[in-house]
Design a protein around this motif. Structure first.
Motif, short mmCIF file in Angstrom:
data_model
loop_
_atom_site.label_atom_id
_atom_site.label_comp_id
_atom_site.label_asym_id
_atom_site.label_seq_id
_atom_site.Cartn_x
_atom_site.Cartn_y
_atom_site.Cartn_z
N LEU A 145 -3.96 2.84 -2.03
CA LEU A 145 -4.00 2.38 -3.40
C LEU A 145 -4.92 3.37 -3.80
N VAL A 146 -4.94 4.46 -4.25
CA VAL A 146 -5.60 5.62 -4.30
C VAL A 146 -6.38 5.29 -6.08
N SER A 147 -5.85 4.51 -6.47
CA SER A 147 -6.45 4.45 -8.18
C SER A 147 -7.08 2.57 -8.93
N LEU A 148 -7.09 2.31 -7.34
CA LEU A 148 -7.00 0.68 -7.44
C LEU A 148 -8.52 0.81 -8.43
N GLN A 149 -8.73 0.23 -9.16
CA GLN A 149 -10.19 0.11 -10.11
C GLN A 149 -10.49 -0.88 -9.51
N ILE A 150 -9.81 -2.14 -9.41
CA ILE A 150 -10.42 -4.20 -9.19
C ILE A 150 -9.28 -4.20 -8.09
N LEU A 151 -10.08 -4.99 -7.01
CA LEU A 151 -9.27 -5.07 -5.90
C LEU A 151 -10.14 -6.75 -5.67
N ASP A 152 -9.15 -7.44 -5.75
CA ASP A 152 -9.82 -8.83 -5.89
C ASP A 152 -9.05 -9.86 -4.57
N LEU A 153 -9.29 -9.74 -3.39
CA LEU A 153 -7.93 -10.62 -2.20
C LEU A 153 -9.54 -11.95 -2.37
N ALA A 154 -9.95 -12.42 -3.21
CA ALA A 154 -11.36 -12.97 -2.25
C ALA A 154 -10.33 -14.71 -1.99
N ASP A 155 -11.82 -15.46 -1.39
CA ASP A 155 -10.64 -16.92 -1.70
C ASP A 155 -9.30 -17.01 -0.58
N ASN A 156 -8.85 -16.82 -0.01
CA ASN A 156 -7.83 -16.85 0.86
C ASN A 156 -8.17 -16.67 2.63
N ASN A 157 -7.50 -16.44 3.60
CA ASN A 157 -7.54 -16.77 5.24
C ASN A 157 -7.84 -15.44 5.84
N GLY A 183 1.16 -1.39 -0.02
CA GLY A 183 -0.14 0.10 -0.13
C GLY A 183 0.70 1.34 -0.29
N LEU A 184 2.29 1.33 1.00
CA LEU A 184 2.99 2.08 0.92
C LEU A 184 3.08 2.90 -0.28
N ASP A 185 4.04 1.79 -1.30
CA ASP A 185 4.70 2.02 -2.13
C ASP A 185 4.11 1.79 -3.71
N LEU A 186 3.54 1.11 -4.21
CA LEU A 186 2.85 0.69 -5.48
C LEU A 186 1.76 1.44 -5.05
N SER A 187 1.61 3.05 -5.20
CA SER A 187 0.72 3.96 -5.44
C SER A 187 -0.23 3.46 -6.77
N ASP A 188 0.88 3.29 -7.69
CA ASP A 188 0.06 3.56 -8.78
C ASP A 188 -0.36 2.26 -9.15
N LEU A 189 -1.24 1.08 -8.41
CA LEU A 189 -2.02 0.06 -8.87
C LEU A 189 -3.03 0.28 -9.02
N TRP A 190 -3.37 -0.38 -10.78
CA TRP A 190 -4.83 -0.33 -10.62
C TRP A 190 -5.26 -1.25 -10.51
N VAL A 191 -5.03 -3.13 -10.44
CA VAL A 191 -5.51 -3.81 -10.20
C VAL A 191 -4.52 -4.68 -8.65
N LEU A 192 -5.21 -4.83 -8.49
CA LEU A 192 -4.05 -5.85 -7.36
C LEU A 192 -5.85 -7.30 -6.98
#
Ligand SMILES: *[C@@H]1O[C@H](CO)[C@@H](O)[C@H](O)[C@H]1NC(C)=O
Ligand SMILES: *[C@@H]1O[C@H](CO)[C@@H](O)[C@H](O)[C@H]1NC(C)=O
Ligand SMILES: *[C@@H]1O[C@H](CO)[C@@H](O)[C@H](O)[C@H]1NC(C)=O
Ligand SMILES: *[C@@H]1O[C@H](CO)[C@@H](O)[C@H](O)[C@H]1NC(C)=O
Ligand SMILES: *[C@@H]1O[C@H](CO)[C@@H](O)[C@H](O)[C@H]1NC(C)=O
Ligand SMILES: *[C@@H]1O[C@H](CO)[C@@H](O)[C@H](O)[C@H]1NC(C)=O
Ligand SMILES: *[C@@H]1O[C@H](CO)[C@@H](O)[C@H](O)[C@H]1NC(C)=O
Ligand SMILES: *[C@@H]1O[C@H](CO)[C@@H](O)[C@H](O)[C@H]1NC(C)=O
Length: 814
Positions: free
Chosen positions: A662-674, A635-644
């Motif tokens: 991550l203010v540019s985030l357009q898709i955030l998919d953390l599904a299916d983890n613990n 979150g601190l350094d990859l501030s240009d991420l659109w898709v994580l």
């Protein structure tokens, strides 16, 4: 004694040792970064006739006044040399000057020298104190009575309204350039002095409100060349142009001309070169061109010409047909068949009909054009069989650009074509199943596109020899089988190689280090990638920017060798059987925009060195066996991420609050983890998810690939991925946290994300009520999927739900 010298390789600001050179008559200082000031020692060069400092950089400094003392100067070129501020009046002392080029500097500023150090100054108000300010004034120019050539393009003469009067004092002026001046008007002049003017360049100004050409300009009966490109000029202006009968070169592209081309253009019988591209012209009448018997170049591309208008051109007159050397009708709406008479343009060297709606067969007469060097007919609806006859006499052809038609190439297997081509674009033709043997004769090939042509053979052994000089090679989307030899040497500058979607098998081949883009995706390459990634290049670095190996059956680990590939911008290793950790050296790829490792068997933690990849836009590690916490650093350094996308791994711990940055985030998919803990309230701060996006220009996404010359060819190779992105990147904004162990309430801040198309929080341990404000998410009408199912939610369904009219999937509680 040497009287002419070219000085190169100087790096200091002291340029010239005058004692040695006092008798010089010519000094050229070719492009280098001089940076500093010009030494007054130049003054010693009393006999200097020719001074060229163009292309250097003098740091915004003023042109030294002493240049005006070089009395013998005939030629002074200060173009593009980073000069700034006022033009010294002393230049007016150069009475023998016949060439003066001041273009492309930052000249003419009215800010006096003493302010030039105030680099942070944003606004300077000298109201009431203007006496000390020199106002631009070009009177000095009027003393240059020998001047033949004057280029003041991009000189800022905001205050110099007297420019035309000054020019009028220069009776010997032949060439005058005043491009990029943001002029909106051409001043009036009653008596014209510079009647010998033959070339006038007023391009890149802004004459859109100008109704007609001023009389003084029309009276320049000797004018040979007139350049009015990029001016937003409208129709009425044109009408007065048609009696300038001495014009040979007329450039009117990128204006706003509409409708039919006036017949009166036929009055310009001396024209050799007419460029009307980039307007909104729609047609012409039958006799329009028949008197233009000297016209060699006709550019009507990028207009709205419709229908079978090519036929009208062909039926003009014999002398017109005989004269034409270059005809460009690209990007119009031409339809109907290609007329058989096209073969009558017997002197044609260049013909472009690209991007129109022409249909029917290619006429055999095309094969008569023995002077033709370039033929562009890509992106039409041409149909039928093309055989040897169509090429019979095309002995001069160098470029055959005919992709994206429904053409069927039927030639003898031992055909020896009459041409030696440099560029062959035959995408989507029917050529296979056999590999075209005649290619073997095309030894000078620079670019080859045979993608989607039905070839299903093994590549012949001579193929890689032939292609070693190629800079663009695309044989994607065929059924080509077999292995590729161990190391393919390409000798051209930065070649691009697309072999995607074939049936190549065997170990991954290596390519020489000059290759810039390599797409081997969707084949049957197998085995390790170690030899590929770890191959060192002696004395240079791998130039590769784009690497796509996805969709093969590659296995084994990803070796720690990314430092060998410092220029990589995109890596796709997805859909393989790779295992092991993501190696630390990934952190050496500081230019990386996209990293796809999806659907492999990678395990271990995300390496902390990934923080170094600060340019990343897309990080897709989904469907692996990665574990550990999601690193805060992301979150601190990859501030240009659109898709994580970390979906379907074994990440645990809580979601780090730092992700909210991550203010540019357009898709955030953390599904299916613990993942456990609560959903951060600050997830409501993802500003891109809170706005409406009609289109996000996907080309930006590939901005590091300047392959625009191949435009749609690149789109072809991106086709598989384009389809993917058009449904995920371009249109979709989504957040998926489903199937984790998240607890606590649904933060009401999430309802601020009114630009989301999909929100999935299902299969967690969420409790409490659905936020009252949920109805807000319908504001933009984009929300399609909302899934809160399989949680421990309670309470009533909020009233606001009713306003989620765009929903097509809703699952709340089971
Ligand atoms: C001045 O130099 C520039 C760049 O080298 C060149 O393009 C231009 O034609 C020169 N001008 C004249 C008048 O020769
Ligand atoms: C050159 O021009 C300047 C300003 O226009 C003038 O004051 C000066 O006398 C001139 N110098 C020579 C040597 O002619
Ligand atoms: C024409 O040029 C001459 C010589 O430079 C000058 O004396 C005269 O004033 C000019 N005429 C006009 C109308 O500017
Ligand atoms: C074209 O030229 C003819 C005579 O050569 C003249 O009568 C006519 O007015 C001209 N048309 C235009 C639009 O200037
Ligand atoms: C062209 O038009 C201008 C302005 O209408 C006029 O002054 C000039 O005499 C015309 N020239 C010819 C050759 O007809
Ligand atoms: C090709 O050119 C030759 C010689 O110029 C000529 O005799 C022949 O008819 C031409 N063939 C075609 C198909 O144009
Ligand atoms: C390819 O080129 C190499 C080196 O120039 C040569 O030895 C080899 O015979 C060529 N192969 C073919 C099939 O032409
Ligand atoms: C990450 O960047 C730092 C500082 O620029 C550098 O020292 C380090 O070597 C980089 N890490 C990797 C794995 O390249």
């Amino acid at each position: 004694m040497a009287r002419r010298i070219v000085i190169g390789g100087l790096e200091s600001s002291v340029i010239i040792q005058p004692d040695m050179l006092s008798s010089l008559t010519l000094v050229i200082i070719p492009i280098m970064n001089l940076g500093g000031k010009i030494s007054p020692s130049l003054l010693e060069l009393k006999q200097l006739k020719y001074l060229d400092l163009s292309g250097n950089y003098f740091g915004g400094n003023q042109i030294p006044e002493f240049v005006g003392s070089l009395k013998s100067l005939k030629y002074l070129n200060l173009s593009d040399a980073g000069f700034g501020m006022m033009i010294p009046r002393q230049l007016g002392n150069l009475s023998r000057l016949s060439y003066l080029d001041l273009s492309r500097n930052d000249l003419g500023g009215t800010i006096p020298h003493q302010f030039s150090n105030l680099t942070k100054l944003i606004q300077l108000d000298l109201g009431g104190y203007n006496n000390g300010l020199e106002v631009d004034n070009l009177q000095w120019l009027s003393r240059l009575s020998s001047l033949n050539y004057l280029d003041m393009s991009l000189v800022n003469l905001a205050m110099a309204t007297d420019w035309l009067q000054v020019i009028n004092m220069l009776p010997s002026l032949l060439d005058f350039h005043l491009s990029h001046r943001e002029l909106s008007n051409i001043p009036i002049l009653h008596l014209v002095n510079f009647t010998s003017l033959s070339n006038l360049d007023l391009s890149n100004n802004n004459f859109n409100s100008l109704r007609r050409i001023p009389n003084w300009l029309l009276s320049l009966q000797g004018l040979v060349s007139l350049d009015l490109r990029y001016n937003s000029i409208q129709d009425p202006f044109l009408d007065s142009l048609w009696n300038m009968s001495s014009l040979r070169i007329l450039r009117l592209s990128r204006n706003q001309f509409q409708g039919m081309i006036s017949d009166a253009i036929g009055n310009l019988t001396s024209l050799t070169d007419l460029d009307m591209s980039g307007n909104q012209l729609e047609g012409w009448k039958r006799r329009t061109w028949e008197n233009l018997c000297n016209l060699k170049q006709l550019d009507l591309s990028h207009n709205n010409f419709k229908g079978e208008i090519l036929g009208l051109l062909i039926n003009s007159s014999q002398c017109f047909m005989d004269s034409l050397v270059s005809l460009d009708l690209e990007s119009n709406q031409l339809s109907g068949h290609l007329p058989n008479e096209v073969g009558n343009f017997k002197n044609l060297k260049f013909l472009s009909l690209r991007t129109n709606s022409l249909s029917g067969p290619i006429p055999k007469s095309l094969g008569h054009l023995s002077n033709l060097e370039e033929l562009h007919v890509s992106q039409n609806s041409l149909k039928g069989v093309v055989s040897e006859i169509h090429f019979a006499n095309l002995t001069s052809l160098k470029i055959l650009d005919a992709s994206s038609n429904s053409l069927d190439l039927k030639v003898n297997s031992n055909w020896d074509p009459p041409f030696r081509l440099q560029i062959i674009f035959l995408r989507s033709w029917k050529i296979g199943p056999k590999f075209p043997m005649w290619l073997q004769t095309q030894k000078g090939l620079e670019a080859l596109d045979l993608s989607d042509t039905g070839i299903s053979e093994v590549l012949p052994t001579w193929f890689w020899n032939l292609s070693s000089h190629i800079s663009y090679l695309n044989i994607s989307c065929n059924q080509i089988i077999g292995e590729i030899p161990g190391l393919v040497k390409m000798e051209s500058f930065c070649p691009i190689i697309f072999l995607r979607s074939n049936r190549f098998s065997g170990p991954l081949p290596s390519f020489s280090s000059n290759v810039t883009a390599l797409d081997l995706s969707n084949n049957y390459f197998s085995g390790s990638i170690s030899h590929f990634l770890c191959r060192k290049v002696e004395g240079s670095v791998n130039k590769l920017e784009y690497l796509n190996l996805s969709g093969n059956t590659l296995s084994g680990g990803i070796p720690n060798c990314w430092m060998n590939w410092p220029l990589l911008v995109l890596i796709n290793l997805g859909n393989n059987n790779l295992t092991g950790n993501i190696p630390r050296s990934i952190g050496s790829l500081t230019q990386l925009l996209s990293l796809y490792l999806r659907n492999n068997n990678l395990f271990g933690e995300i390496p902390s060195s990934l923080r170094n990849c600060t340019s990343l836009n897309v990080l897709d590690l989904g469907e692996n066996e990665l574990f550990g916490r999601i690193p805060q650093g992301m979150g601190l350094d990859l501030s240009d991420l659109w898709v994580l996308d970390l979906r379907s791994n074994r990440f645990n711990g809580s979601i780090p609050l730092e992700l909210c940055q991550l203010v540019s985030l357009q898709i955030l998919d953390l599904a299916d983890n613990n993942l456990s803990g609560t959903i951060p309230h600050c997830f409501g701060d993802f500003s891109v998810m809170a706005e409406k996006h009609d289109t996000i220009d996907i080309s930006y996404y590939y901005s590091s690939f300047y392959y625009s010359d191949f435009g749609d060819e690149v789109w072809c190779m991106l086709r598989g991925r384009k389809a993917k992105y058009s449904s995920t990147l371009r249109l979709v904004t989504s957040m998926d946290l489903s199937n984790n162990c998240l607890s606590g309430e649904i933060p009401k801040e999430l309802t601020r994300l009114i630009g989301l198309m999909s929100l999935n929080l299902s299969r967690n341990h969420l409790t409490g009520k659905i936020p009252e404000e949920i109805g807000d998410m319908g504001k933009l009408g984009v929300l399609e999927i909302l899934d809160f199912s399989v949680n421990n939610l309670s309470g009533v369904i909020p009233q606001g739900m009713a306003s989620l009219t765009s929903l097509n999937f809703l699952k709340l509680v089971i």
